[in-house]
Design an enzyme around this catalytic site. Structure first.
Site, PDB file in Angstrom:
ATOM      1  N   TRP A  10     107.726 124.192  80.587  1.00 52.66           N
ATOM      2  CA  TRP A  10     108.249 123.732  81.873  1.00 52.66           C
ATOM      3  C   TRP A  10     107.398 122.554  82.333  1.00 52.66           C
ATOM      4  O   TRP A  10     106.182 122.640  82.391  1.00 52.66           O
ATOM      5  CB  TRP A  10     108.160 124.894  82.870  1.00 52.66           C
ATOM      6  N   ASP A  42     103.692 133.504  82.641  1.00 61.42           N
ATOM      7  CA  ASP A  42     104.612 133.001  83.657  1.00 61.42           C
ATOM      8  C   ASP A  42     105.905 133.796  83.511  1.00 61.42           C
ATOM      9  O   ASP A  42     106.606 133.673  82.499  1.00 61.42           O
ATOM     10  CB  ASP A  42     104.863 131.504  83.465  1.00 61.42           C
ATOM     11  N   LYS A  49     115.274 133.342  90.495  1.00 58.94           N
ATOM     12  CA  LYS A  49     116.448 133.529  89.645  1.00 58.94           C
ATOM     13  C   LYS A  49     117.033 134.925  89.770  1.00 58.94           C
ATOM     14  O   LYS A  49     118.231 135.092  89.965  1.00 58.94           O
ATOM     15  CB  LYS A  49     116.098 133.256  88.182  1.00 58.94           C
TER      16      LYS A  49
END
Length: 427
Positions: free
Chosen positions: A146, A230, A267
């Protein structure tokens, strides 16, 4: 750049103390969103930002979240007082239990947790905390990762060298596991931090198998590397919160590794704008946990003082009610299931068109994103067909729906044939 008092420039209407600054580059994702919004074409598709969209291409508020919002609004006891610096207690406990699987009292005594400004804030807090407490020389990050990971560590831990370990095999659009392990085995040093994506790797959508995760944990133990997970997609990737937390729980269950986890609820609860997250540290004993948590709270006070309450209330309300949690798990299956259906639809459409190349990786990958294997030149050509994705070839599968998937497939077929370069031929 600083000035002594004698060197300060004379202020006029046309001069500023900030003219020496370079203009920083904008974020490519939000830049693409702007281009898409300005595109006048009636038929177009945005496969850029990582947010869930429904079959009509619209934002989706989870039905369970909508229900709880009404309940909170009608609760006369609801107020807007400051939270403690570590966050809403009910949320922090619920987040911890969701991630670690209702840990035993013995494990709970070793886990320190606090609420953060979503996953981004959790990564930032973790980066700064590890920079100050462990003072690592290097952090190992997957190639690719990311994009914001790099910026966060640049700002929060500027003295820590960022090293990349191989992750994506462009020839096969699959995990370069051997390259990853060989590089870490040969080059990683004791005390280095290693950043790992818990599930639904962003941007590739490629995750290690459980057997590969075990080998990664072996390596961390053997090389004395410090794992930094993460976890942005728990439950959203597979539809199963336990399956998506398997890697984190495996590392913890070994009992030999201390680690940290950044956790996001953007999300899996659709709470993108509420910025709900948590940071967890697993230490060897309770004393170390308490000391580490005191430092984390100290940093939290200096950066944000108190986290926001609204989104955390929603998450805690759902996770602490068995009936609501079961409804939320059905929402997860709807989201993850639709994305899997769109992966299959895109793959099927490319197969039907006999598009050159091997596109199996689209259905083999997991979660919101797919590293399509398309080159930058092909991606730029797709924009002329009104299809928008990152120049890396990363596509947000959530941007697909029944109405646009064939259009997207036809555009991909067109640019691949025109370029003569077919992704994943070697797969």
């Amino acid at each position: 750049m600083g000035y002594t008092r004698e060197e300060l420039p004379v202020r006029t209407k046309s001069t500023s103390l900030f003219n020496h600054l370079d203009t920083m580059p904008g974020d490519p994702i939000f830049g693409l969103m702007s281009l898409y919004a300005k595109d006048p074409a009636e038929e177009k598709a945005s496969l850029t930002i990582g947010v869930y969209r429904d079959e009509q291409g619209k934002p989706w508020v989870l039905p369970t979240v909508r229900k709880v919002e009404k309940m909170i609004a009608e609760d006369v006891a609801t107020n807007h007082e400051y939270l403690p610096m570590e966050g809403l207690h009910a949320f922090v406990e619920s987040a911890r239990d969701l991630l670690f699987g209702n840990p035993s009292p013995a494990l709970t005594s070793r886990i320190g947790s606090l609420q953060t400004i979503s996953g981004t804030g959790a990564v930032h807090l973790g980066a700064r905390f590890l920079n100050d407490s462990l003072q690592p020389k290097r952090i190992w990050v997957s190639d690719p990762t990311w994009g914001n990971h790099h910026a966060i560590f640049d700002i929060a831990a500027p003295a820590v060298e960022q090293k990349m370990y191989p992750y994506y095999d462009a020839a096969t659009c699959s995990l370069n596991f051997s390259g990853m392990m060989e590089t870490l085995e040969e080059q990683a040093q004791p005390g280095d931090v290693i950043l790992l994506h818990a599930c639904a790797h962003n941007p590739t959508g490629i995750d290690p198998t459980k057997e590969q995760w075990k080998l990664i944990a072996d390596l961390c133990e053997r090389k004395h590397l410090f794992p930094f997970f993460d976890s942005a997609y728990q439950g959203f990737a597979s539809g199963d919160v336990d399956e998506d937390a398997w890697a984190v729980r495996h590392f913890v269950d070994r009992g030999t590794l201390e680690l940290v986890v950044a956790q996001s609820f953007s999300k899996n609860f659709g709470l993108y704008g509420q910025r709900v997250g948590a940071f967890h540290i697993v230490t060897a004993d309770e004393q170390a946990r308490d000391k580490a948590l005191s430092h984390l709270i100290y940093l939290q006070r200096a950066e944000i003082s108190n986290p926001p309450v609204y989104g955390a209330r929603i998450v805690a309300f759902i996770l602490q009610n068995a009936e609501l949690k079961a409804e939320w798990e059905q929402d997860l299956l709807i989201m993850s299931g639709r994305i899997k259906t769109m992966r299959a639809a895109l793959f099927g459409a490319l197969q039907e068109l006999k598009t050159p190349g091997n596109w199996q990786h689209i259905v083999d990958q997991n979660g919101m994103f797919s590293y399509t294997g398309l080159s930058e030149k092909q991606v730029l050509a797709l924009r002329k067909e009104h299809i928008y994705l990152l120049t890396s070839g990363r596509a947000s599968i959530s941007g697909l729906n029944r109405d646009n998937v064939k259009m997207v497939a036809k555009a991909i077929d067109k640019v691949v044939r025109a370029s003569g370069d077919a992704p994943a031929v070697a797969a």
